[in-house]
Design a protein around this motif. Sequence first.
Motif, PDB file in Angstrom:
ATOM      1  N   VAL A  33      40.703  30.807  44.925  1.00 57.35           N
ATOM      2  CA  VAL A  33      40.321  32.000  43.945  1.00 57.35           C
ATOM      3  C   VAL A  33      39.391  30.307  42.719  1.00 57.35           C
ATOM      4  O   VAL A  33      39.060  30.286  41.899  1.00 57.35           O
ATOM      5  N   PHE A  88      40.739  32.783  36.144  1.00 57.06           N
ATOM      6  CA  PHE A  88      40.218  33.564  37.374  1.00 57.06           C
ATOM      7  C   PHE A  88      41.351  34.114  38.027  1.00 57.06           C
ATOM      8  O   PHE A  88      42.661  33.838  38.573  1.00 57.06           O
ATOM      9  N   ASP A  89      41.607  35.580  36.971  1.00 56.76           N
ATOM     10  CA  ASP A  89      43.144  36.088  37.862  1.00 56.76           C
ATOM     11  C   ASP A  89      42.784  36.753  39.332  1.00 56.76           C
ATOM     12  O   ASP A  89      43.720  38.383  39.029  1.00 56.76           O
ATOM     13  N   ALA A  90      43.108  36.275  39.528  1.00 56.65           N
ATOM     14  CA  ALA A  90      43.325  36.408  40.972  1.00 56.65           C
ATOM     15  C   ALA A  90      44.449  35.627  42.131  1.00 56.65           C
ATOM     16  O   ALA A  90      43.921  35.872  43.144  1.00 56.65           O
ATOM     17  N   HIS A  91      45.040  35.386  41.932  1.00 59.95           N
ATOM     18  CA  HIS A  91      45.790  34.110  41.663  1.00 59.95           C
ATOM     19  C   HIS A  91      47.477  34.657  42.117  1.00 59.95           C
ATOM     20  O   HIS A  91      47.496  35.812  41.358  1.00 59.95           O
ATOM     21  N   LYS A 255      47.359  38.563  45.956  1.00 56.83           N
ATOM     22  CA  LYS A 255      46.492  39.703  44.881  1.00 56.83           C
ATOM     23  C   LYS A 255      44.716  39.945  45.723  1.00 56.83           C
ATOM     24  O   LYS A 255      44.059  39.211  46.017  1.00 56.83           O
ATOM     25  N   TYR A 257      42.988  41.833  43.927  1.00 53.13           N
ATOM     26  CA  TYR A 257      41.268  41.792  43.045  1.00 53.13           C
ATOM     27  C   TYR A 257      42.168  41.006  41.978  1.00 53.13           C
ATOM     28  O   TYR A 257      42.514  40.720  41.549  1.00 53.13           O
ATOM     29  N   PRO A 258      41.028  40.708  41.231  1.00 55.51           N
ATOM     30  CA  PRO A 258      40.690  39.533  40.293  1.00 55.51           C
ATOM     31  C   PRO A 258      40.917  39.707  39.344  1.00 55.51           C
ATOM     32  O   PRO A 258      40.269  39.490  38.380  1.00 55.51           O
ATOM     33  N   GLN A 310      39.197  40.469  32.869  1.00 53.49           N
ATOM     34  CA  GLN A 310      40.363  40.695  33.995  1.00 53.49           C
ATOM     35  C   GLN A 310      41.813  41.274  33.418  1.00 53.49           C
ATOM     36  O   GLN A 310      42.854  41.410  33.701  1.00 53.49           O
ATOM     37  N   VAL A 328      34.263  39.230  42.899  1.00 54.49           N
ATOM     38  CA  VAL A 328      33.420  38.367  42.215  1.00 54.49           C
ATOM     39  C   VAL A 328      32.376  38.820  40.290  1.00 54.49           C
ATOM     40  O   VAL A 328      32.728  39.001  40.212  1.00 54.49           O
ATOM     41  N   LYS A 401      38.973  37.187  51.815  1.00 53.73           N
ATOM     42  CA  LYS A 401      39.307  37.269  50.191  1.00 53.73           C
ATOM     43  C   LYS A 401      39.038  35.470  49.800  1.00 53.73           C
ATOM     44  O   LYS A 401      37.646  34.970  48.545  1.00 53.73           O
ATOM     45  N   TYR A 405      35.469  34.777  47.865  1.00 55.86           N
ATOM     46  CA  TYR A 405      34.937  33.788  46.702  1.00 55.86           C
ATOM     47  C   TYR A 405      34.913  32.867  46.404  1.00 55.86           C
ATOM     48  O   TYR A 405      34.284  32.316  45.437  1.00 55.86           O
TER      49      TYR A 405
END
Length: 448
Positions: A33, A88-91, A255, A257-258, A310, A328, A401, A405
């Motif tokens: 991420v 990047f809201d994938a964490h 996650k 998805y981001p 996001q 991404v 993933k 990324y």
Amino acid sequence: MDPFDFSLQLRYEDIPSPVLEKAPDLILDLLGVAAAGHRTDAAVIARNCACGLFGASASNPSARMLFDGRVVSPAGAAFAAATQIDSFDAHDGHPLTKGHTGVAVLPALLAFGASHAPISGREALACVIAGFEMATRAAIALHATVPDYHTSGAWNALAVAAIGCRLQGLGRDELRQALGIAEYHGPRSQMMREIDNPSMLHDGSGWGALAGASAAVLAANGFSGAPAITVEADEVAELWSDLGDRWLIDEHYIKPYPVCRWAHAVIDGALMLRAEHGLEGPDVAAIEIDTYQDAAKLATDMPANTAKAQYSLAFPVAAAIERGKVGVDEVMGSGLVDQDVARLVAVTTVREEPRYNPPRARGRPSAVSLVLNDGRRLSSGTVVPRGGPDEPLSRAEISQKFHDYAEGVLEPSRARSIERAVYGLSEVDGRLDNLLELVLTDVGSASA
């Protein structure tokens, strides 16, 4: 074990095997991420400003910034890394925290681990696990004792302070002061303001990391703080009573998805319908989403930038149907100007479904229905998002993933070396330094 001894004394040997297996997965995911987030405007601004606002001095500890290499103070490095991951809201996250943990825990390890004595890989894992446990309980305690919904920085600041104290070799009293300082100065910002107006603020974790790291340094120099209510108040004692017995890190989701977790169940449902019925975007005349109250507040128009993408509900579902994935490029590249995705966003309606609201529902369920051009109506039924303990991502999925990324940011050989270094932390001779040399240099540097 009380929170103070737990934070400072937790040993690798005392941690259950499933937890030890989970921690490297979370670290690798966070680094992927961070690599993707390296290019966001928020991350670039944060790193550049960290140099000016939180620079290093010759007489004090310093740290290099994540995937950058420039030297700043440990607090500056923690701030920059947490902001980069948060951009990047994938964490990862935990459902009871309504937010994110590792986004501040990993930056704390990297910042203080780089600025103090060499650390074994197993000690690094123990620090991360202790940080996850501290932050998660502080979050649950905060939500239980205040009426407002605060961002993650309000509580993950305490984990940063705890890790900072441990790696500086401080004792119980210094840790107690640091937790009090971190809680007092942590950003009690209102999360729903960001949901209503998506921006670079995201989940407040950059400022949480800054507050926590600063608290650890202040405590090391004798600064005092009021006792942390989320740790020491009588009304939250029960939340800390199972520390070391129940491992909340194992309940975290990773996650797929981001985008905001609230959109994930609907994305899963849309992708399921697309695959089962062989659909493509042009087949769909309308999209109908039934979801819970908070998720229904996510944006329903075509986003103008990645921050808005996001925190959108209609957009990632439309992207999933049109493009077959939400990654991404969908959230930070060509997906933002894809007119076919925009068409589907425009024909999406969102309804609040009372039976999906807590406490009646568990696991953030939602449903999606697709109305096709031929008149058929296809429904996913109730869907609960993947990635949590009930349906975890496999290690192969987590690895894929990470490489997806990191692609375009890191050389493939460097990404593979990072993955080996992360999983090598648990080896008897594993060293954190091996990982630091790979991640604390610019994206165009570091040998593989």
